[in-house]
Design a protein around this motif. Sequence first.
Motif, PDB file in Angstrom:
ATOM      1  N   GLN A  60      65.207  27.433 -60.923  1.00 26.41           N
ATOM      2  CA  GLN A  60      64.578  28.664 -60.395  1.00 26.41           C
ATOM      3  C   GLN A  60      63.671  29.029 -61.533  1.00 26.41           C
ATOM      4  O   GLN A  60      64.092  29.097 -62.984  1.00 26.41           O
ATOM      5  CB  GLN A  60      65.395  29.594 -59.945  1.00 26.41           C
ATOM      6  CG  GLN A  60      66.134  29.117 -58.756  1.00 26.41           C
ATOM      7  CD  GLN A  60      66.785  30.449 -57.961  1.00 26.41           C
ATOM      8  OE1 GLN A  60      65.964  31.478 -57.710  1.00 26.41           O
ATOM      9  NE2 GLN A  60      68.066  30.469 -57.476  1.00 26.41           N
ATOM     10  N   TYR A  61      62.386  29.570 -61.053  1.00 24.12           N
ATOM     11  CA  TYR A  61      61.438  30.135 -62.225  1.00 24.12           C
ATOM     12  C   TYR A  61      62.150  31.095 -62.922  1.00 24.12           C
ATOM     13  O   TYR A  61      61.958  30.822 -64.379  1.00 24.12           O
ATOM     14  CB  TYR A  61      60.470  30.756 -61.285  1.00 24.12           C
ATOM     15  CG  TYR A  61      59.437  30.049 -60.899  1.00 24.12           C
ATOM     16  CD1 TYR A  61      59.587  28.681 -60.661  1.00 24.12           C
ATOM     17  CD2 TYR A  61      58.005  30.570 -60.784  1.00 24.12           C
ATOM     18  CE1 TYR A  61      58.402  27.911 -60.197  1.00 24.12           C
ATOM     19  CE2 TYR A  61      56.877  29.702 -60.421  1.00 24.12           C
ATOM     20  CZ  TYR A  61      57.215  28.433 -59.889  1.00 24.12           C
ATOM     21  OH  TYR A  61      56.160  27.422 -59.605  1.00 24.12           O
ATOM     22  N   LYS A  62      62.902  32.165 -62.283  1.00 22.94           N
ATOM     23  CA  LYS A  62      63.528  32.961 -63.294  1.00 22.94           C
ATOM     24  C   LYS A  62      64.538  32.510 -64.267  1.00 22.94           C
ATOM     25  O   LYS A  62      64.565  33.069 -65.510  1.00 22.94           O
ATOM     26  CB  LYS A  62      64.164  34.099 -62.457  1.00 22.94           C
ATOM     27  CG  LYS A  62      65.340  33.506 -61.511  1.00 22.94           C
ATOM     28  CD  LYS A  62      65.946  34.760 -60.653  1.00 22.94           C
ATOM     29  CE  LYS A  62      66.904  33.971 -59.588  1.00 22.94           C
ATOM     30  NZ  LYS A  62      68.311  33.974 -60.070  1.00 22.94           N
ATOM     31  N   PHE A  91      56.166  34.835 -68.969  1.00 21.03           N
ATOM     32  CA  PHE A  91      55.956  35.277 -67.722  1.00 21.03           C
ATOM     33  C   PHE A  91      54.589  35.018 -67.122  1.00 21.03           C
ATOM     34  O   PHE A  91      54.528  34.674 -65.799  1.00 21.03           O
ATOM     35  CB  PHE A  91      56.356  36.898 -67.950  1.00 21.03           C
ATOM     36  CG  PHE A  91      56.421  37.398 -66.399  1.00 21.03           C
ATOM     37  CD1 PHE A  91      57.572  37.455 -65.937  1.00 21.03           C
ATOM     38  CD2 PHE A  91      55.177  38.024 -65.929  1.00 21.03           C
ATOM     39  CE1 PHE A  91      57.535  38.020 -64.402  1.00 21.03           C
ATOM     40  CE2 PHE A  91      55.152  38.730 -64.787  1.00 21.03           C
ATOM     41  CZ  PHE A  91      56.713  38.718 -63.952  1.00 21.03           C
ATOM     42  N   TYR A 136      68.691  41.351 -67.936  1.00 16.66           N
ATOM     43  CA  TYR A 136      68.633  40.168 -66.883  1.00 16.66           C
ATOM     44  C   TYR A 136      69.920  40.182 -65.655  1.00 16.66           C
ATOM     45  O   TYR A 136      71.085  40.481 -66.479  1.00 16.66           O
ATOM     46  CB  TYR A 136      68.760  38.744 -67.605  1.00 16.66           C
ATOM     47  CG  TYR A 136      67.466  38.581 -68.635  1.00 16.66           C
ATOM     48  CD1 TYR A 136      66.364  37.958 -67.997  1.00 16.66           C
ATOM     49  CD2 TYR A 136      67.486  38.775 -69.902  1.00 16.66           C
ATOM     50  CE1 TYR A 136      65.186  37.746 -68.899  1.00 16.66           C
ATOM     51  CE2 TYR A 136      66.342  38.518 -70.629  1.00 16.66           C
ATOM     52  CZ  TYR A 136      65.220  38.194 -70.121  1.00 16.66           C
ATOM     53  OH  TYR A 136      64.286  37.796 -71.097  1.00 16.66           O
ATOM     54  N   LYS A 147      71.027  37.797 -63.631  1.00 15.08           N
ATOM     55  CA  LYS A 147      72.161  36.949 -63.603  1.00 15.08           C
ATOM     56  C   LYS A 147      71.837  36.036 -64.690  1.00 15.08           C
ATOM     57  O   LYS A 147      70.603  35.469 -64.685  1.00 15.08           O
ATOM     58  CB  LYS A 147      71.749  36.185 -62.129  1.00 15.08           C
ATOM     59  CG  LYS A 147      72.737  36.968 -61.281  1.00 15.08           C
ATOM     60  CD  LYS A 147      72.621  35.967 -59.969  1.00 15.08           C
ATOM     61  CE  LYS A 147      73.273  36.673 -58.889  1.00 15.08           C
ATOM     62  NZ  LYS A 147      72.652  36.204 -57.558  1.00 15.08           N
ATOM     63  N   GLN A 177      64.613  38.384 -56.693  1.00 11.31           N
ATOM     64  CA  GLN A 177      63.991  38.496 -57.920  1.00 11.31           C
ATOM     65  C   GLN A 177      63.248  39.698 -58.113  1.00 11.31           C
ATOM     66  O   GLN A 177      62.743  40.491 -58.921  1.00 11.31           O
ATOM     67  CB  GLN A 177      63.356  37.181 -58.357  1.00 11.31           C
ATOM     68  CG  GLN A 177      63.027  37.201 -59.819  1.00 11.31           C
ATOM     69  CD  GLN A 177      64.215  37.413 -60.786  1.00 11.31           C
ATOM     70  OE1 GLN A 177      65.441  37.043 -60.393  1.00 11.31           O
ATOM     71  NE2 GLN A 177      63.896  37.913 -61.816  1.00 11.31           N
ATOM     72  N   GLU A 225      65.132  45.064 -64.442  1.00  9.46           N
ATOM     73  CA  GLU A 225      65.168  44.271 -65.664  1.00  9.46           C
ATOM     74  C   GLU A 225      64.335  44.975 -66.803  1.00  9.46           C
ATOM     75  O   GLU A 225      64.664  45.083 -67.785  1.00  9.46           O
ATOM     76  CB  GLU A 225      64.954  42.868 -65.294  1.00  9.46           C
ATOM     77  CG  GLU A 225      65.790  42.038 -64.705  1.00  9.46           C
ATOM     78  CD  GLU A 225      65.763  40.674 -64.340  1.00  9.46           C
ATOM     79  OE1 GLU A 225      66.652  39.896 -64.184  1.00  9.46           O
ATOM     80  OE2 GLU A 225      64.496  40.465 -64.522  1.00  9.46           O
ATOM     81  N   PRO A 228      73.259  44.914 -65.774  1.00  7.80           N
ATOM     82  CA  PRO A 228      73.249  44.075 -64.563  1.00  7.80           C
ATOM     83  C   PRO A 228      74.365  44.301 -63.557  1.00  7.80           C
ATOM     84  O   PRO A 228      74.061  44.288 -62.363  1.00  7.80           O
ATOM     85  CB  PRO A 228      73.567  42.525 -65.259  1.00  7.80           C
ATOM     86  CG  PRO A 228      73.150  42.866 -66.577  1.00  7.80           C
ATOM     87  CD  PRO A 228      73.028  44.267 -67.157  1.00  7.80           C
ATOM     88  N   MET A 274      72.914  46.587 -60.907  1.00  7.32           N
ATOM     89  CA  MET A 274      71.821  46.195 -60.190  1.00  7.32           C
ATOM     90  C   MET A 274      71.996  45.781 -58.785  1.00  7.32           C
ATOM     91  O   MET A 274      71.544  46.132 -57.995  1.00  7.32           O
ATOM     92  CB  MET A 274      70.988  44.921 -60.859  1.00  7.32           C
ATOM     93  CG  MET A 274      70.445  45.282 -62.059  1.00  7.32           C
ATOM     94  SD  MET A 274      69.252  43.823 -62.832  1.00  7.32           S
ATOM     95  CE  MET A 274      69.088  44.348 -64.249  1.00  7.32           C
TER      96      MET A 274
END
Lengths: 249, 285, 284
Positions: free
Chosen positions: A117-119, A137, A213, A215, B109, B116, B122, B125
């Motif tokens: 995934q991008y993230k 980013f 972040y 995850k 996201q 973020e 976290p 969230m």
Amino acid sequence: MARVIEYIYRDSIIHQLNPLSKLAWALGVMVLALTFNDPYYLLALLISVGLVGLTGRVMKDLSGVMKGLSIFALILVLLQVVFYHGAYREAVTLGIAMGLRMMTVVLSFLVFLSTTQYKDIILVLTEKMKLPYDYVFMFMTSLRFVPTFLNEAIQVGYAQQVRGCPIDSGNPWRKMKAYIAVALPLVLISLKKAERLAIAMETRGYGSNNRTYYKEPIISTLDYFVIFLVVVLIIGAIILRCKGLGVLH
Amino acid sequence: MTTSNNSLIQLNNFSYQYPHTANNALKSINLSLKKGSFVGFAGPTGAGKTTLIKSINGIVPHFEGGTFSGEVLLNGKAADTMSTAEIGRSVGTVLDDPEAQIICLDVEQELVFGMENYGVPPAEMEQRMQKALASVGIAHLLGRSTASLSGGQKQRLAIAAALAMLPEVLVLDEPTSELDPLGSEEVFRVLKQLHQEQGMTILVTEQKTDLLARYCDQLVILREGEMVLSGTPREVFQHPDIFELGVALPEVTELARRYYPQAEPPITLDEGVQFCRNVIQTFGG
Amino acid sequence: MNPVIKIDGLSFGYEFGDSVLKDIYLEISPGEMVALVGQNGAGKTTLVKHLIGLLRPPAGKVRVADLDVANTRVSKLSRQVGYVFQNPDHQIFHDTVQAEVAFGLNNLGLPREEVEPRVTAALSDVGLEHLANENPQRLSRGQRQRVALASVLALRTPVIVLDEPTTGQDYQERKQIMALVEQLNKAGHTIVFITHDMSLVAHYASRVVVLCQGQIILDGDTREVFRQTDKLAESLLLPPQVTVLANQLNEPLNTSVSPVILSVDEMQEYLQRVREVKRNGAGD
């Protein structure tokens, strides 16, 4: 085109790997592909990459791109034959080697991008590789807008065609002039969109200090194993190469 | 300078001019809004609605440049001394174009993007995300990619993404301009609910005046950078000058004003029906 | 009169996904002013793209001005059909308004002495003659929309298609644009416009076509279509507020059906008549 760089959600062991080990693998494949120029070695490498892709269950989605790449590889072979000063046989072998090398490297990165995934890529590049967040980013976000951009390009093409703009003309000079009428609005629209996006990001705290972040991808034993394997393979390849194996003279 | 301390947002004599332009986009705006207000801004193109919203979320002057005089106070603090990111902690923003304001590829996201950036732990969230999604009624969309959402869903996601940062006020710049009537109604119903159930302060610009009439507590009409009318929708629609200001009236309101130019007009369909019954019963003609 | 647009059993679906248009039959006569309405995703834009060959219908299914769209180039169809897109930014790229409007005419290969008067006329039609030398990027969205409109008007096509011409415009701008479209219609152009704004439909269209999930579910005189409240509700459309108002009042006058009201003016007249009927009734 848009599908090339898309994350494809599947439940596979490759998807679960840490992005870092997948990146190490892709880079390792690149090093190996550059080390050898014997078509058999390269073919073996390509097959191994294909097997990883199969394990990741993304090969079906990438088959279209691979078809395009094979055509491109064929052109590489032809170019070698036409322009190589030497024996015909040698030229064909070198051309095939170049084609295989290109396909191997591209496929390994496609497998990496389509199973990660991008993230997570952003996270690994910034936190682990210590690249600046802003650049990473912006780069990844510009990839995200590729499909939007292509869609806009189609709309602009339509809007100019209905005013008699000869995009469907057979005359290459007129056709080229017609494409300017598509390119310019597209640039203007993209600039506007970029400004909107920048505003949306600013108002949501982009650029504040001490970010977190949600995850973080975990590093498992398997990841250590993959990285170890990549390192071993690279060392092995260098030894083989020094002994003169896998290289045509 | 008057600095009342119970205003959440206060503009004192605020004027602003964009770079490379000849005229002020906003002219001496004085506005004081309490916590829990639900305010709609209407007016023709070029009236300064968008600029006003941008002055509250800090895009003006930080992002746009230009010159200003007077002040914008957020909780008593001058907005020009804070960065846009700092203002973003208390002011959540939703823009008009659903395409350009969705930043990420998937719903999850998109929601955590702001959190973020602001360094939310976290562990916290997850809970904030659930609550924000539930508040706008799209909890079932968590696993989806943003590209697969409808326009109305995208705008609700943009609202949820703002809510996840726990803002004190939500500003929306023509949030329904790219939506069809269903999508528009969807967005305003969500706003009303946020206002009623969570006491959220909401500022929204809108061309569809009938939506503002039905949902807002306060309506402000701008023209050429000036605030020309302000009050409850009913008061504003009752004003003798309203027809000169380039805003559409709800049709029932327009009808009623033809009969009784001075009286308090109906602004919703139900009120309109009642009004017509009364007209019929008064006979005469 | 021969129809200028004739669609004969058109169906369409994108490569991946459900069908977008199902078995469309539609005939539009010269001089009609038709509103095409329906929710997002109902297939409105897909349908009108078939009128100018941006999407290719199967042979014989769509005819416009006696041309079979299936095998006519877009550049040729564009002499018959003018198409105004929803977002003016998709087409504007010249650095003066004038050059932008002249673009289509130059593509047609018209001589300069014909281009200039046409540009001037089109700009004066949309009320932008004073901005002829301005850079379009410096204009408001509403003004840019009118530049886009002028660049299509200048082509002087018998048919004009407008895809949501009033999106992002304020109240006055909406009225101005629609007044201009009405004027074009009176001058003999056939108009097809897509919109979500039902009061615009009520004010300006003589005929309404309702699309719902790729099918035409209503097609007829504006008043007759707005009478079908149930069918409209099915496709989640709401008639103008006064229309609903009159419907809810349910005062049938002397006739058995209550009238369909389309504007505030009509509503006022209607109330007047209801009052007269009541007064006469009370006098008996």
